[in-house]
Enzyme design. Structure first.
Site, PDB file in Angstrom:
ATOM      1  N   GLY A  78     -68.233 -47.224  26.277  1.00 34.99           N
ATOM      2  CA  GLY A  78     -68.561 -47.464  24.881  1.00 34.99           C
ATOM      3  C   GLY A  78     -68.029 -48.792  24.375  1.00 34.99           C
ATOM      4  CE1 TYR A  79     -63.460 -53.659  23.260  1.00 35.06           C
ATOM      5  CE2 TYR A  79     -61.703 -52.036  23.378  1.00 35.06           C
ATOM      6  CZ  TYR A  79     -62.157 -53.292  23.006  1.00 35.06           C
ATOM      7  OH  TYR A  79     -61.311 -54.173  22.385  1.00 35.06           O
TER       8      TYR A  79
ATOM      9  CG  ASP B  68     -67.927 -43.544  25.009  1.00 29.08           C
ATOM     10  OD1 ASP B  68     -67.944 -42.550  24.268  1.00 29.08           O
ATOM     11  OD2 ASP B  68     -67.078 -44.448  24.927  1.00 29.08           O
TER      12      ASP B  68
ATOM     13  CB  CYS C  94     -60.564 -48.694  21.753  1.00 25.53           C
ATOM     14  SG  CYS C  94     -59.735 -48.691  23.361  1.00 25.53           S
ATOM     15  N   GLY C  95     -59.807 -45.507  22.408  1.00 25.39           N
ATOM     16  CA  GLY C  95     -58.778 -44.504  22.632  1.00 25.39           C
ATOM     17  C   GLY C  95     -57.441 -45.051  23.062  1.00 25.39           C
ATOM     18  CG  HIS C  96     -56.221 -46.475  25.985  1.00 25.68           C
ATOM     19  ND1 HIS C  96     -55.127 -45.947  26.635  1.00 25.68           N
ATOM     20  CD2 HIS C  96     -57.293 -45.806  26.458  1.00 25.68           C
ATOM     21  CE1 HIS C  96     -55.521 -45.008  27.471  1.00 25.68           C
ATOM     22  NE2 HIS C  96     -56.829 -44.902  27.383  1.00 25.68           N
TER      23      HIS C  96
ATOM     24  NE  ARG D  47     -61.682 -40.172  24.099  1.00 20.12           N
ATOM     25  CZ  ARG D  47     -61.958 -41.473  24.047  1.00 20.12           C
ATOM     26  NH1 ARG D  47     -62.799 -42.014  24.917  1.00 20.12           N
ATOM     27  NH2 ARG D  47     -61.408 -42.227  23.120  1.00 20.12           N
TER      28      ARG D  47
ATOM     29  CG  ASN E 231     -60.601 -43.541  30.141  1.00 19.69           C
ATOM     30  OD1 ASN E 231     -61.501 -43.945  30.858  1.00 19.69           O
ATOM     31  ND2 ASN E 231     -60.472 -43.926  28.883  1.00 19.69           N
TER      32      ASN E 231
END
Length: 313
Positions: free
Chosen positions: A44-45, A83, A120-122, A157, A211
Site C-alpha cells: 500500500g505504501y 493491501d 503506515c503501520g510503522h 491485521r 511483515n
C-alpha cells in the site's frame, strides 16, 4: 472462486514459509515474476507513493488501489496478496471492498483495524477502532468472501501494538477474535522484538503473517528459519521494490547529472547482463506479434517488411 485464491491456498497448505516480495506496480511485479516467486505482494505504501505521489497516510482511495492490484495480477503468473488498508470505511464499506478485490482476481487481501485516515503501520500516531467494531468488519469481509469467492484468502491485521497504549496482549486478543470471525490468516503489525514474535507464534490460534519492513519500521530483522520455527506461515517484504527503485534511480540520475551519455551506456550494460533478450522481449512484444499473426488479416503483416527498428517477433 478465483484461480489465484485457490493457488494461494495451495501454497499456504505447503511446507515452509511463503516468501512474498513487495511490489508497487505491474512493472516491478513483472520483474519479481521473472525472478520466480510463488506469491507476490502489493504494498500500500509503494502503491500510494508511485501512483499518486503521496505517503501512506490515507490519501489513496479504494478504486486506485484495486485498479493497481488488478493490473498487477493480470501481469503476473502467480497469486497476488494485496493491501486493502482499513477496508475504506465501516463494515458495510468493507463488503464492497472485498467484492471489488475478488472481481480484480487477486489471491487475497489484508484488512487492518486502524481508524480513518490510516497511516503506515510503522509510523507514530496510529489509532485503532474498538475491538467489537473491528471484529464486525472482519465478519463482514469473511461473509462476503464466502458468498462471492470462497477460495479468496482473507488476512486480518491489527495495529493495536503500535498505538499509544497498545500491548502485545491486546494485539493477540484481537487477531484471535478476527480468526474466530472468519479470517483465514492473522497479522500482528509491529511486534518489537523476538520475544514478542515467539509469543505471537504460541498464542495466536491460526496461520500467521510477519511483515518484514527492515530499517523502515519497528519490527526486528529475523532469520527466516526462526520465523518458520515460531509458527509463521507468510513473510511479506512490503517495501523492497519501492526502496530499490528509489535508491537505484537516484544513483542513476545522479550519474546522469554528471555525464548522461556515460550513465546511459552503463545502464544499458547492466540491463543487458540480466536474463532478458531485450526490453521488448521482457515487456511482451512477442505476444503482440503472435496475436497479430493469429487474428489480423495477412496484409497487416506487410508493415514489418522493410521497416526499421528492433525485431520484436
Amino acid at each position: 472462486m478465483t484461480d489465484s485464491g485457490a493457488a494461494l491456498r495451495e501454497h499456504l497448505d505447503g511446507d515452509g514459509l511463503l516468501v512474498c516480495p513487495g511490489v508497487h506496480d505491474p512493472l516491478t511485479a513483472a520483474v519479481a515474476d521473472a525472478v520466480g516467486f510463488d506469491t507476490i505482494y502489493m504494498t500500500g505504501y509503494g502503491t500510494s507513493l508511485s501512483k499518486i505521489g503521496y505517503p501512506d497516510a490515507g490519501f489513496i482511495t479504494m478504486p486506485e488501489m484495486i485498479d493497481n492490484a488488478a493490473n498487477i495480477q493480470e501481469r503476473i503468473s502467480v497469486p497476488l496478496i494485496a493491501d486493502a488498508d482499513n477496508g475504506y470505511g465501516n463494515a458495510t464499506n468493507v463488503i464492497r471492498t472485498v467484492r471489488e478485490y475478488i472481481k480484480a482476481g487477486v489471491g487475497g487481501i489484508h484488512i487492518e483495524d486502524q481508524t480513518f485516515p490510516k497511516r503506515c503501520g510503522h509510523t507514530k500516531g496510529r489509532q485503532v477502532i474498538p475491538r467489537e467494531e473491528a471484529v464486525g468488519k472482519i465478519a463482514a469481509a469473511a461473509d462476503t468472501r464466502d458468498e462471492r469467492g470462497e477460495e479468496f484468502v482473507l488476512i486480518a491485521r491489527t495495529d493495536a501494538r503500535g498505538t499509544g497504549d497498545g500491548s502485545v496482549d491486546e494485539a493477540i486478543g484481537r487477531v484471535n477474535d478476527f480468526l474466530d470471525a472468519g479470517a483465514d490468516v492473522a497479522f500482528v503489525e509491529g511486534p518489537t522484538d523476538e520475544d514478542e514474535l515467539r509469543r505471537i507464534g504460541r498464542e495466536v490460534d491460526g496461520r500467521l503473517v510477519y511483515n518484514f519492513v527492515g530499517d523502515l519500521g519497528s519490527s526486528p530483522y529475523v532469520d527466516l528459519p526462526a520465523l518458520d520455527d515460531w509458527g509463521f506461515d507468510i513473510v511479506l517484504f512490503p517495501i523492497a521494490a519501492t526502496l530499490s527503485t528509489i535508491a537505484n534511480v537516484y544513483a542513476d540520475f545522479s550519474a546522469f547529472a554528471a555525464d548522461p551519455v556515460a550513465a546511459m551506456r552503463r545502464i544499458d550494460d547492466e540491463f543487458n547482463e540480466q536474463p532478458f533478450e531485450s526490453l521488448h522481449e521482457f515487456s511482451g512484444f512477442p505476444d503482440v506479434v503472435e496475436w497479430e499473426e493469429q487474428y489480423l488479416p495477412d496484409e497487416e503483416q506487410e508493415k514489418y517488411d522493410g521497416s526499421l527498428g528492433d525485431d520484436v517477433a
